[in-house]
Write a protein that holds these residues in place. Structure first.
Motif, short mmCIF file in Angstrom:
data_model
loop_
_atom_site.label_atom_id
_atom_site.label_comp_id
_atom_site.label_asym_id
_atom_site.label_seq_id
_atom_site.Cartn_x
_atom_site.Cartn_y
_atom_site.Cartn_z
N PHE A 100 0.85 -1.19 0.00
CA PHE A 100 0.00 0.00 0.00
C PHE A 100 0.89 1.24 0.00
O PHE A 100 1.84 1.34 0.79
CB PHE A 100 -0.90 0.02 1.23
CG PHE A 100 -1.80 -1.18 1.34
CD1 PHE A 100 -2.93 -1.31 0.55
CD2 PHE A 100 -1.51 -2.22 2.23
CE1 PHE A 100 -3.76 -2.43 0.64
CE2 PHE A 100 -2.32 -3.34 2.33
CZ PHE A 100 -3.45 -3.45 1.53
N VAL A 101 0.57 2.19 -0.87
CA VAL A 101 1.39 3.40 -0.96
C VAL A 101 0.54 4.54 -1.52
O VAL A 101 -0.36 4.33 -2.34
CB VAL A 101 2.64 3.16 -1.84
CG1 VAL A 101 2.27 2.91 -3.29
CG2 VAL A 101 3.64 4.31 -1.71
N GLY A 102 0.82 5.74 -1.08
CA GLY A 102 0.18 6.94 -1.62
C GLY A 102 1.08 7.60 -2.65
O GLY A 102 2.32 7.56 -2.55
N THR A 103 0.47 8.20 -3.66
CA THR A 103 1.23 8.90 -4.69
C THR A 103 0.65 10.29 -4.90
O THR A 103 -0.52 10.55 -4.60
CB THR A 103 1.24 8.12 -6.02
OG1 THR A 103 -0.10 7.79 -6.39
CG2 THR A 103 2.06 6.85 -5.90
N ASN A 104 1.47 11.18 -5.43
CA ASN A 104 1.08 12.58 -5.51
C ASN A 104 0.24 12.94 -6.72
O ASN A 104 0.03 14.12 -7.01
CB ASN A 104 2.31 13.48 -5.39
CG ASN A 104 2.72 13.66 -3.95
OD1 ASN A 104 1.87 13.82 -3.08
ND2 ASN A 104 4.02 13.59 -3.68
N ASP A 105 -0.26 11.91 -7.42
CA ASP A 105 -1.33 12.16 -8.38
C ASP A 105 -2.69 11.99 -7.70
O ASP A 105 -3.73 11.98 -8.35
CB ASP A 105 -1.22 11.26 -9.61
CG ASP A 105 -0.98 9.80 -9.26
OD1 ASP A 105 -1.01 9.46 -8.06
OD2 ASP A 105 -0.77 8.99 -10.18
N GLY A 106 -2.66 11.84 -6.37
CA GLY A 106 -3.88 11.79 -5.58
C GLY A 106 -4.40 10.42 -5.25
O GLY A 106 -5.51 10.28 -4.74
N LEU A 107 -3.60 9.38 -5.50
CA LEU A 107 -4.09 8.01 -5.35
C LEU A 107 -3.44 7.28 -4.18
O LEU A 107 -2.24 7.41 -3.92
CB LEU A 107 -3.81 7.21 -6.62
CG LEU A 107 -4.43 7.72 -7.92
CD1 LEU A 107 -4.06 6.81 -9.07
CD2 LEU A 107 -5.94 7.82 -7.80
N LEU A 108 -4.27 6.51 -3.48
CA LEU A 108 -3.79 5.46 -2.59
C LEU A 108 -3.89 4.17 -3.37
O LEU A 108 -4.96 3.82 -3.88
CB LEU A 108 -4.65 5.39 -1.33
CG LEU A 108 -4.36 4.21 -0.40
CD1 LEU A 108 -3.00 4.36 0.27
CD2 LEU A 108 -5.46 4.05 0.64
N ARG A 109 -2.79 3.43 -3.49
CA ARG A 109 -2.73 2.26 -4.36
C ARG A 109 -2.47 0.99 -3.57
O ARG A 109 -1.73 0.99 -2.58
CB ARG A 109 -1.63 2.42 -5.41
CG ARG A 109 -1.76 3.67 -6.29
CD ARG A 109 -0.48 3.88 -7.08
NE ARG A 109 -0.49 5.11 -7.85
CZ ARG A 109 -0.82 5.22 -9.13
NH1 ARG A 109 -1.17 4.14 -9.79
NH2 ARG A 109 -0.79 6.38 -9.75
N SER A 110 -3.06 -0.10 -4.05
CA SER A 110 -2.72 -1.45 -3.60
C SER A 110 -2.03 -2.15 -4.76
O SER A 110 -2.60 -2.25 -5.86
CB SER A 110 -3.97 -2.21 -3.18
OG SER A 110 -3.65 -3.57 -2.91
N ILE A 111 -0.83 -2.64 -4.52
CA ILE A 111 0.00 -3.23 -5.58
C ILE A 111 0.37 -4.66 -5.18
O ILE A 111 0.75 -4.92 -4.03
CB ILE A 111 1.28 -2.39 -5.78
CG1 ILE A 111 0.91 -0.98 -6.24
CG2 ILE A 111 2.22 -3.05 -6.77
CD1 ILE A 111 2.05 0.01 -6.17
N ASP A 112 0.25 -5.57 -6.12
CA ASP A 112 0.66 -6.95 -5.89
C ASP A 112 2.18 -7.01 -5.83
O ASP A 112 2.86 -6.64 -6.80
CB ASP A 112 0.12 -7.84 -7.00
CG ASP A 112 0.32 -9.32 -6.71
OD1 ASP A 112 1.50 -9.77 -6.66
OD2 ASP A 112 -0.67 -10.04 -6.54
N ALA A 113 2.70 -7.46 -4.69
CA ALA A 113 4.16 -7.45 -4.50
C ALA A 113 4.86 -8.44 -5.41
O ALA A 113 6.06 -8.29 -5.70
CB ALA A 113 4.50 -7.74 -3.04
N ASN A 114 4.14 -9.47 -5.87
CA ASN A 114 4.77 -10.49 -6.71
C ASN A 114 4.87 -10.04 -8.16
O ASN A 114 5.90 -10.23 -8.81
CB ASN A 114 3.97 -11.79 -6.62
CG ASN A 114 4.60 -12.91 -7.41
OD1 ASN A 114 5.80 -13.18 -7.30
ND2 ASN A 114 3.79 -13.59 -8.22
N THR A 115 3.82 -9.40 -8.67
CA THR A 115 3.77 -9.05 -10.09
C THR A 115 4.00 -7.56 -10.35
O THR A 115 4.33 -7.17 -11.47
CB THR A 115 2.41 -9.42 -10.69
OG1 THR A 115 1.39 -8.61 -10.07
CG2 THR A 115 2.10 -10.89 -10.46
N GLY A 116 3.80 -6.72 -9.33
CA GLY A 116 3.88 -5.28 -9.53
C GLY A 116 2.61 -4.67 -10.09
O GLY A 116 2.53 -3.45 -10.28
N ALA A 117 1.59 -5.50 -10.33
CA ALA A 117 0.34 -5.00 -10.90
C ALA A 117 -0.48 -4.27 -9.84
O ALA A 117 -0.48 -4.64 -8.65
CB ALA A 117 -0.48 -6.15 -11.48
#
Length: 335
Positions: A100-117
């Motif tokens: 889980f990470v926030g980015t400065n385009d305004g999004l909180l993202r959930s990313i699969d650690a295995n694939t990066g998707a």
């Protein structure tokens, strides 16, 4: 070697086609796919809505194709990625780790650690307003003019009722502030790896949170004395955070001196807050208005240090510093 090529590798290169992204925004407190909302209902143009989900509507690569994907992974400037492994139960399921990470385009993202998707991304309605600025990509006169989004670092509360597996009845809840991006704190239920729910939003400036500034202080989840929750039968689990940062301390020469009071200003930041971790209800505000805290007149952007002083598994002491150089110790009920 792609070290100098920003748009190579990593989660950004793994973003799926715009039409397939699960990009959610909040409408009346509920998460809804951005693609399922008429752009005009959100104050957006069709082009801007398509740009947000990742279409190259401006032909940024000058190849005359405005239907392809653009690079749409903003910078996680101050947001520290938080990995969490969902331990699978029995059968043919396998463990899965999400970041889980926030980015400065305004999004909180959930990313699969295995694939990066990217599994899903949450764009708060309060950050729809920066999207046109980002799309226009105007050269800034100074770094202080840049747009910020979800700039804070997420925190988790894992409520596991049984073994290590995340199963029915178990809860994984995520809390994140905006840091430079604004004055809100968001709480999401991320027990499902694919379908988050927005639990609540604390909004700086609203009733009870007038002193809440930019939410730099990470929201921390702890157990406190049951008296704060009205002695209810459920454990009193709360989220605590400092009052945040006030922008009067910006500017090239350091702005206001560290010892300039912001007390009385909107979003002054000179407070400590406790809210119900399940509902967001305000349970406690400590500020200069309270006896013994008259000198709490400076912003508190620091993370709180929380302590169980008597070993009873209940947090009863808080330590935190403020911009004025003061270090505060607060004794909670049960100390």
């Amino acid at each position: 070697v792609d070290g100098t090529q920003i748009k190579k590798g990593g989660a950004g290169e793994q973003l799926q086609a715009a039409e397939g992204r699960k990009l959610l925004t909040s409408v009346s407190g509920n998460l809804t796919l951005l693609a399922n909302i008429a752009p005009e209902d959100l104050g957006l143009t069709a082009d801007l809505a398509n740009w947000i989900v990742g279409k190259d509507v401006l032909d940024e690569d000058n190849d005359d194709n405005v239907e392809e994907n653009r690079w749409s992974f903003g910078d996680p400037l101050h947001s520290k990625p938080l990995p969490f492994t969902y331990v699978a139960g029995t059968g043919d399921q396998s463990d899965v780790t999400k970041v889980f990470v926030g980015t400065n385009d305004g999004l909180l993202r959930s990313i699969d650690a295995n694939t990066g998707a990217e599994d899903w991304a949450f764009l708060p309605e309060e950050l729809l307003g920066i999207q046109l600025t980002l799309m226009d990509n105007v050269r800034l006169e100074s770094s202080s003019d840049r747009a910020y989004g979800i700039d804070g670092s997420p925190q988790l509360w894992i409520n596991n009722l049984g073994d290590d597996n995340i199963e029915a009845g178990d809860k994984v809840r995520l809390y994140v502030g905006m840091r430079r991006g604004g004055r809100n704190i968001y709480a999401l239920d991320v027990s499902s790896t694919s379908s988050p729910d927005l639990m609540w939003t604390v909004k700086g400036g609203e009733s009870g949170f007038e002193k809440l500034g930019q939410t730099w202080s990470s929201p921390k989840v702890v157990k406190v004395d049951s008296s704060y929750c009205g002695n209810q039968s459920l454990s009193c689990i709360v989220t605590m955070f400092g009052g945040g940062y006030h922008t009067s301390h910006d500017s090239a020469d350091g702005g206001a001196t560290p010892f300039t009071s912001t007390d009385g200003e909107d979003g002054a930041g000179n407070a400590i807050y406790m809210v119900n971790a399940r509902t967001g209800e305000l349970l406690l505000e400590i500020s200069a208005n309270d006896s013994g805290f008259g000198d709490m007149v400076y912003p508190i952007p620091s993370d709180l240090t929380l302590l169980d002083a008597n070993g009873d598994n209940v947090t009863d002491r808080v330590y935190v510093g403020d911009i004025g150089g003061q270090v505060w110790r607060v004794n909670l009920s049960g100390a």
